[in-house]
Scaffold this motif. Structure first.
Motif, PDB file in Angstrom:
ATOM      1  N   THR A 128       0.870  -1.189   0.000  1.00  0.00           N
ATOM      2  CA  THR A 128       0.000   0.000   0.000  1.00  0.00           C
ATOM      3  C   THR A 128       0.901   1.231   0.000  1.00  0.00           C
ATOM      4  O   THR A 128       2.042   1.168   0.460  1.00  0.00           O
ATOM      5  N   GLY A 129       0.397   2.333  -0.529  1.00  0.00           N
ATOM      6  CA  GLY A 129       1.239   3.530  -0.679  1.00  0.00           C
ATOM      7  C   GLY A 129       2.373   3.213  -1.628  1.00  0.00           C
ATOM      8  O   GLY A 129       3.500   3.699  -1.469  1.00  0.00           O
ATOM      9  N   ALA A 130       2.054   2.383  -2.652  1.00  0.00           N
ATOM     10  CA  ALA A 130       3.092   1.789  -3.495  1.00  0.00           C
ATOM     11  C   ALA A 130       3.885   2.806  -4.301  1.00  0.00           C
ATOM     12  O   ALA A 130       5.014   2.542  -4.692  1.00  0.00           O
ATOM     13  N   GLY A 147       4.757   5.790  -3.204  1.00  0.00           N
ATOM     14  CA  GLY A 147       5.502   6.699  -2.328  1.00  0.00           C
ATOM     15  C   GLY A 147       6.981   6.348  -2.306  1.00  0.00           C
ATOM     16  O   GLY A 147       7.426   5.416  -2.987  1.00  0.00           O
ATOM     17  N   SER A 148       7.740   7.103  -1.500  1.00  0.00           N
ATOM     18  CA  SER A 148       9.197   6.885  -1.465  1.00  0.00           C
ATOM     19  C   SER A 148       9.520   5.480  -0.958  1.00  0.00           C
ATOM     20  O   SER A 148      10.313   4.761  -1.554  1.00  0.00           O
ATOM     21  N   ILE A 149       8.892   5.100   0.154  1.00  0.00           N
ATOM     22  CA  ILE A 149       9.191   3.783   0.721  1.00  0.00           C
ATOM     23  C   ILE A 149       8.478   2.704  -0.105  1.00  0.00           C
ATOM     24  O   ILE A 149       9.060   1.675  -0.450  1.00  0.00           O
ATOM     25  N   GLY A 150       7.203   2.958  -0.430  1.00  0.00           N
ATOM     26  CA  GLY A 150       6.408   1.966  -1.164  1.00  0.00           C
ATOM     27  C   GLY A 150       7.046   1.596  -2.495  1.00  0.00           C
ATOM     28  O   GLY A 150       7.133   0.409  -2.838  1.00  0.00           O
ATOM     29  N   SER A 151       7.528   2.592  -3.248  1.00  0.00           N
ATOM     30  CA  SER A 151       8.061   2.272  -4.584  1.00  0.00           C
ATOM     31  C   SER A 151       9.352   1.470  -4.461  1.00  0.00           C
ATOM     32  O   SER A 151       9.608   0.559  -5.250  1.00  0.00           O
ATOM     33  N   PHE A 166      -1.137  -0.892  -4.427  1.00  0.00           N
ATOM     34  CA  PHE A 166      -2.347  -0.203  -3.979  1.00  0.00           C
ATOM     35  C   PHE A 166      -1.975   1.235  -3.646  1.00  0.00           C
ATOM     36  O   PHE A 166      -1.071   1.480  -2.846  1.00  0.00           O
ATOM     37  N   GLU A 167      -2.677   2.186  -4.256  1.00  0.00           N
ATOM     38  CA  GLU A 167      -2.233   3.573  -4.135  1.00  0.00           C
ATOM     39  C   GLU A 167      -3.395   4.505  -4.438  1.00  0.00           C
ATOM     40  O   GLU A 167      -4.210   4.229  -5.313  1.00  0.00           O
ATOM     41  N   ILE A 168      -3.416   5.639  -3.721  1.00  0.00           N
ATOM     42  CA  ILE A 168      -4.491   6.608  -3.976  1.00  0.00           C
ATOM     43  C   ILE A 168      -4.105   7.596  -5.072  1.00  0.00           C
ATOM     44  O   ILE A 168      -4.957   8.133  -5.769  1.00  0.00           O
ATOM     45  N   ALA A 169      -2.807   7.842  -5.204  1.00  0.00           N
ATOM     46  CA  ALA A 169      -2.349   8.878  -6.148  1.00  0.00           C
ATOM     47  C   ALA A 169      -2.161   8.277  -7.537  1.00  0.00           C
ATOM     48  O   ALA A 169      -1.278   7.440  -7.739  1.00  0.00           O
ATOM     49  N   GLU A 170      -2.972   8.737  -8.477  1.00  0.00           N
ATOM     50  CA  GLU A 170      -3.040   8.094  -9.787  1.00  0.00           C
ATOM     51  C   GLU A 170      -1.761   8.272 -10.625  1.00  0.00           C
ATOM     52  O   GLU A 170      -1.197   7.292 -11.120  1.00  0.00           O
ATOM     53  N   ALA A 229       2.523   0.668   3.595  1.00  0.00           N
ATOM     54  CA  ALA A 229       3.349   1.887   3.653  1.00  0.00           C
ATOM     55  C   ALA A 229       2.529   3.138   3.387  1.00  0.00           C
ATOM     56  O   ALA A 229       3.080   4.236   3.356  1.00  0.00           O
ATOM     57  N   ALA A 230       1.226   2.993   3.159  1.00  0.00           N
ATOM     58  CA  ALA A 230       0.403   4.183   2.909  1.00  0.00           C
ATOM     59  C   ALA A 230       0.174   4.902   4.224  1.00  0.00           C
ATOM     60  O   ALA A 230      -0.200   4.279   5.220  1.00  0.00           O
ATOM     61  N   ALA A 231       0.455   6.187   4.242  1.00  0.00           N
ATOM     62  CA  ALA A 231       0.251   6.959   5.475  1.00  0.00           C
ATOM     63  C   ALA A 231       0.421   8.434   5.161  1.00  0.00           C
ATOM     64  O   ALA A 231       0.915   8.793   4.093  1.00  0.00           O
ATOM     65  N   TYR A 232      -0.028   9.266   6.105  1.00  0.00           N
ATOM     66  CA  TYR A 232       0.353  10.678   6.078  1.00  0.00           C
ATOM     67  C   TYR A 232       1.528  10.796   7.029  1.00  0.00           C
ATOM     68  O   TYR A 232       1.476  10.286   8.157  1.00  0.00           O
ATOM     69  N   LYS A 233       2.574  11.517   6.611  1.00  0.00           N
ATOM     70  CA  LYS A 233       3.815  11.450   7.391  1.00  0.00           C
ATOM     71  C   LYS A 233       4.387  12.802   7.805  1.00  0.00           C
ATOM     72  O   LYS A 233       5.313  12.858   8.600  1.00  0.00           O
ATOM     73  N   LEU A 259       3.762  -3.614   8.883  1.00  0.00           N
ATOM     74  CA  LEU A 259       3.450  -2.183   8.950  1.00  0.00           C
ATOM     75  C   LEU A 259       4.757  -1.402   8.931  1.00  0.00           C
ATOM     76  O   LEU A 259       5.669  -1.676   9.721  1.00  0.00           O
ATOM     77  N   ILE A 260       4.831  -0.415   8.029  1.00  0.00           N
ATOM     78  CA  ILE A 260       6.008   0.461   8.015  1.00  0.00           C
ATOM     79  C   ILE A 260       5.755   1.558   9.035  1.00  0.00           C
ATOM     80  O   ILE A 260       4.801   2.338   8.904  1.00  0.00           O
ATOM     81  N   SER A 261       6.590   1.600  10.067  1.00  0.00           N
ATOM     82  CA  SER A 261       6.388   2.598  11.106  1.00  0.00           C
ATOM     83  C   SER A 261       7.577   3.557  11.153  1.00  0.00           C
ATOM     84  O   SER A 261       8.462   3.505  10.291  1.00  0.00           O
ATOM     85  N   THR A 267      -0.379   8.680  15.995  1.00  0.00           N
ATOM     86  CA  THR A 267      -1.214   7.820  15.147  1.00  0.00           C
ATOM     87  C   THR A 267      -0.429   6.598  14.676  1.00  0.00           C
ATOM     88  O   THR A 267      -0.986   5.499  14.573  1.00  0.00           O
ATOM     89  N   LYS A 268       0.870   6.776  14.425  1.00  0.00           N
ATOM     90  CA  LYS A 268       1.667   5.621  13.994  1.00  0.00           C
ATOM     91  C   LYS A 268       1.890   4.654  15.166  1.00  0.00           C
ATOM     92  O   LYS A 268       1.888   3.445  14.985  1.00  0.00           O
ATOM     93  N   ARG A 269       2.049   5.201  16.379  1.00  0.00           N
ATOM     94  CA  ARG A 269       2.213   4.339  17.558  1.00  0.00           C
ATOM     95  C   ARG A 269       0.943   3.500  17.767  1.00  0.00           C
ATOM     96  O   ARG A 269       1.001   2.319  18.058  1.00  0.00           O
ATOM     97  N   PHE A 281      11.688   2.907  11.768  1.00  0.00           N
ATOM     98  CA  PHE A 281      13.008   3.477  11.469  1.00  0.00           C
ATOM     99  C   PHE A 281      12.917   4.989  11.340  1.00  0.00           C
ATOM    100  O   PHE A 281      11.825   5.551  11.282  1.00  0.00           O
ATOM    101  N   GLY A 282      14.091   5.629  11.300  1.00  0.00           N
ATOM    102  CA  GLY A 282      14.165   7.090  11.223  1.00  0.00           C
ATOM    103  C   GLY A 282      14.077   7.561   9.787  1.00  0.00           C
ATOM    104  O   GLY A 282      13.704   6.805   8.882  1.00  0.00           O
ATOM    105  N   ASN A 283      14.468   8.810   9.575  1.00  0.00           N
ATOM    106  CA  ASN A 283      14.292   9.408   8.253  1.00  0.00           C
ATOM    107  C   ASN A 283      15.119   8.700   7.200  1.00  0.00           C
ATOM    108  O   ASN A 283      16.226   8.254   7.472  1.00  0.00           O
ATOM    109  N   VAL A 284      14.560   8.644   6.012  1.00  0.00           N
ATOM    110  CA  VAL A 284      15.362   8.155   4.897  1.00  0.00           C
ATOM    111  C   VAL A 284      15.763   9.355   4.053  1.00  0.00           C
ATOM    112  O   VAL A 284      15.060  10.357   4.011  1.00  0.00           O
TER     113      VAL A 284
END
Ligand SMILES: NC(=O)c1ccc[n+]([C@@H]2O[C@H](COP(=O)([O-])OP(=O)(O)OC[C@H]3O[C@@H](n4cnc5c(N)ncnc54)[C@H](O)[C@@H]3O)[C@@H](O)[C@H]2O)c1
Length: 643
Positions: free
Chosen positions: A300-302, A304-308, A325-329, A376-380, A417-419, A433-435, A456-459
């Motif tokens: 999910t969030g495929a 995005g940066s992590i998803g792709s 699976f992704e919302i952004a076309e 991996a779909a989320a608001y971050k 779950l990608i946290s 929300t992620k916790r 994990f921390g920032n990529v």
């Protein structure tokens, strides 16, 4: 030895022989076989061969020619390019000569005339070896001299690093005159290497002397050839190059080097990732492959940066089909193009939809029947989520619940779950929300599906993160905005983080929260300065750094290292597992109901309270508290939180 131009001309004639090359090899080889036999007799009899021994020479010559030709043919020494002769070839030449000499001696002893001088066998062996190996070494020397001359138009370079990679690079640059570099020598920080001559080029000095070396040798480029360099080492070298006012490039790090492609072809500009360290991630490829190969995998969030990157890595490990699976076309469309191009063997199923829509998620799961799900779909974005609390809860909490629920119903084997490290003692709505999402998936464990989370921390370089933002600011002439001079963050490259996610999920039994060890935190100010330097500009002179102040929900230091105290090691040195039970205070279903009611009523205070009830360690930001409680009470709460 020779005047250089003559050497070059001679070598070029040899190199241009083209189709006649193989015949030429045979002529030279046969000449050496014959000459070494005759010379052995001459040396043995002090250059006057007695008449009695002429018959021995007449017998020996044809035997040597026939047996040695056969041996060299069998050892495939008649087809290599002499200009690339190596130590291994010399060993093969020695063995072919030895074998041929022993066989020839046996033939002569068995069938030849009596009285054949025995010392001749040994003399012939030594001379023939020197002749056949020497001819090749000479050709290589001439070829290299010719190539050195052919590169008069290339830039003069210093190779930084006289190790295996530096030597390989030198060889490739010599071999390929099309590459626009002429090597002046090496630079190496090991004082023991300074002064040594490596493959004809001197180690001229250490890094600290770079300015002087660049001036003295009129170097225009420094090629950094240290694939295993630590981030601090690369940063130091980059700064030395800036001081010396010289252009610099690098060969990639170990994890990135494409085998069989040649190092010289992979020379590229230094990237900010190089300055973070280049140790490659150790992967238990077998375990990951066992989990993914031949399977249907849903991300999910495929787009995005992590998803792709998850999609790329999952394809690399031999998944049969990938459901994106992704919302952004449009980003999904681009991912589809990329995946179909890079992995034509993989079935790629793009699925537009929102994780907030349980029915849609159920529909996709039921139709595609994935064995593994990466969510991996989320608001971050932390400050943005402080302003959009309901949306953060809807997407990160209910979205996760929907995907996990649908996965359970569809009999998915593994759910990951990608946290984020922001889930540790959360100070923001995003972190809270992620916790909560982690706690939700953990509470579902025991249902047949294995549920794990990976924090994990920032990529580096993900969409909307500091690096792309800084790059845009630098391109616009500055200033680069940093919130605080001491702000520090953990960074990993996206491929590194995603590889570790795959590794952690392969070792998961279900119910774990894995934590990636991010190494040392990086000061954002240093990152900004390094990026300015990498753009060829001077921080503070060409581009100003402006400090804007810490934003609501942001922490000065992130707490991954503190968090590591509550973790236990795993067989992988960079993956730890959370030792607490990870569940929330109270009942999960009741917490979700309270949150749902508060979101539906658009009651901000109730949402924050429900989050706080479930996660006592959550400290809402002062700015958020001010929005939901009367000023006096907010002040008291902030004071209390500070105390
Ligand atoms: N980027 C980082 O530095 C980093 C570090 C640690 C953890 N993470 C976590 O990884 C996850 C993904 O982060 P990212 O950097 O890839 O973010 P991103 O914004 O690049 O990707 C998120 C993707 O999810 C999609 N998405 C959002 N809501 C959706 C919905 N309702 N339904 C379907 N798709 C939806 C977006 O369109 C986007 O493509 C987040 O949970 C984040 O917290 C990110």
């Amino acid at each position: 030895m020779f005047p250089e131009t003559q050497v070059a001309r001679c070598a070029r004639i040899l190199l241009r022989l083209g189709p006649a090359h193989r015949a030429m090899v045979w002529v030279v080889q046969l000449g050496v076989f014959a000459a070494s036999g005759v010379l052995a007799f001459l040396l043995r009899f002090e250059f006057t061969i007695p008449e009695a021994h002429w018959k021995h020479l007449a017998w020996g010559l044809p035997v040597w020619l026939a047996v040695k030709s056969l041996a060299f043919r069998l050892a495939e020494l008649d087809r290599g390019w002499w200009r690339y002769v190596s130590i291994t070839d010399v060993v093969r030449i020695g063995l072919a000569n030895l074998g041929a000499s022993l066989l020839s001696a046996a033939v002569i002893m068995a069938a030849g005339p009596a009285g054949f001088p025995r010392s001749i066998y040994l003399l012939d062996l030594v001379l023939c070896f020197l002749g056949t190996a020497g001819a090749r070494v000479l050709v290589r020397m001439l070829a290299e001299a010719a190539q050195g001359q052919g590169q008069v138009s290339g830039k003069r370079v210093l190779i930084y690093g006289a190790g295996a990679a530096g030597i390989q690079l030198l060889e490739e640059l010599r071999r390929n005159p099309a590459l626009p570099y002429r090597v002046a020598g090496f630079v190496d920080d090991d004082p023991g290497k300074v002064g040594l001559v490596v493959r004809g080029k001197k180690v001229l000095g250490q890094g600290e002397q770079l300015t002087e070396l660049v001036r003295r040798h009129r170097a225009e480029v420094v090629l950094i050839a240290i694939p295993s360099a630590a981030g601090s080492q690369m940063t130091r070298i980059m700064k030395l190059c800036h001081q010396a006012g010289v252009e610099y490039k690098t060969i990639p790090g170990l994890g990135e080097i494409i085998e069989g492609n040649g190092l010289a072809k992979q020379i590229r500009d230094v990237a900010v990732e190089d300055l973070l360290g280049r140790s490659p991630v150790r992967l238990e490829e077998g375990a990951i492959r066992a989990k993914l190969a031949g399977k249907v995998v849903l991300v999910t969030g495929a787009a995005g940066s992590i998803g792709s990157e998850l999609c790329r890595q999952v394809a690399r490990f031999g998944a049969r089909a990938l459901v994106a699976f992704e919302i952004a076309e449009s980003p999904l469309f681009e991912l589809e193009q990329e995946m179909r191009r890079a992995h034509p063997e993989l079935e790629f199923w793009p699925e537009i939809g929102s994780v907030q829509n349980l029915e849609r998620v159920r529909e996709v799961m039921e139709r595609r029947r994935p064995a593994v799900v990466y969510h991996a779909a989320a608001y971050k974005h932390v400050p943005m989520m402080e302003q959009h609390v309901f949306e953060a809860v809807e997407n990160n909490v209910f979205g996760t619940w929907n995907v996990a629920q649908a996965a359970k119903e569809a009999g998915v084997g593994d759910f990951v779950l990608i946290s984020t490290d922001k889930a540790v003692r959360p100070a923001s709505v995003m972190g809270a929300t992620k916790r909560l999402a982690e706690a939700l998936v953990q509470s579902m464990q025991g249902s047949g599906t294995r549920f794990v989370s990976v924090r994990f921390g920032n990529v580096l370089g993900s969409a909307g993160s500091v690096v792309p933002v800084f790059k845009k600011q630098i391109a616009a002439g500055g200033p680069v905005t940093v919130t605080h001079p001491e702000m520090r963050r953990f960074f990993m490259t996206i491929p590194e983080a995603v590889q570790l996610v795959l590794e952690a999920s392969a070792m998961g039994r279900g119910g774990e929260v894995f934590v990636l060890d991010m190494g040392e935190p990086v000061r954002i100010r240093d990152l900004a300065e390094n990026l300015i330097l990498l753009s060829g500009l001077k921080p503070g002179v060409d581009i100003r750094i402006e400090y804007t102040g810490v934003r609501p929900g942001e922490k000065l230091y992130e707490e991954l290292s503190t968090l590591l105290e509550d973790t236990l090691p795993t067989p992988h040195e960079k993956i730890r597992v959370h030792s607490g039970n990870g569940l929330i205070a109270g009942d999960v279903a009741e917490c979700l109901r309270a949150l749902r009611r508060a979101c539906e009523a658009r009651d901000l205070a109730d949402v924050v309270l429900a989050l706080k009830d479930a996660l006592p360690e959550y400290s809402p930001s002062a700015e958020l508290l001010r929005r939901i409680v009367p000023p006096k009470a907010a002040h008291a709460l902030v004071q209390q939180a500070r105390a």
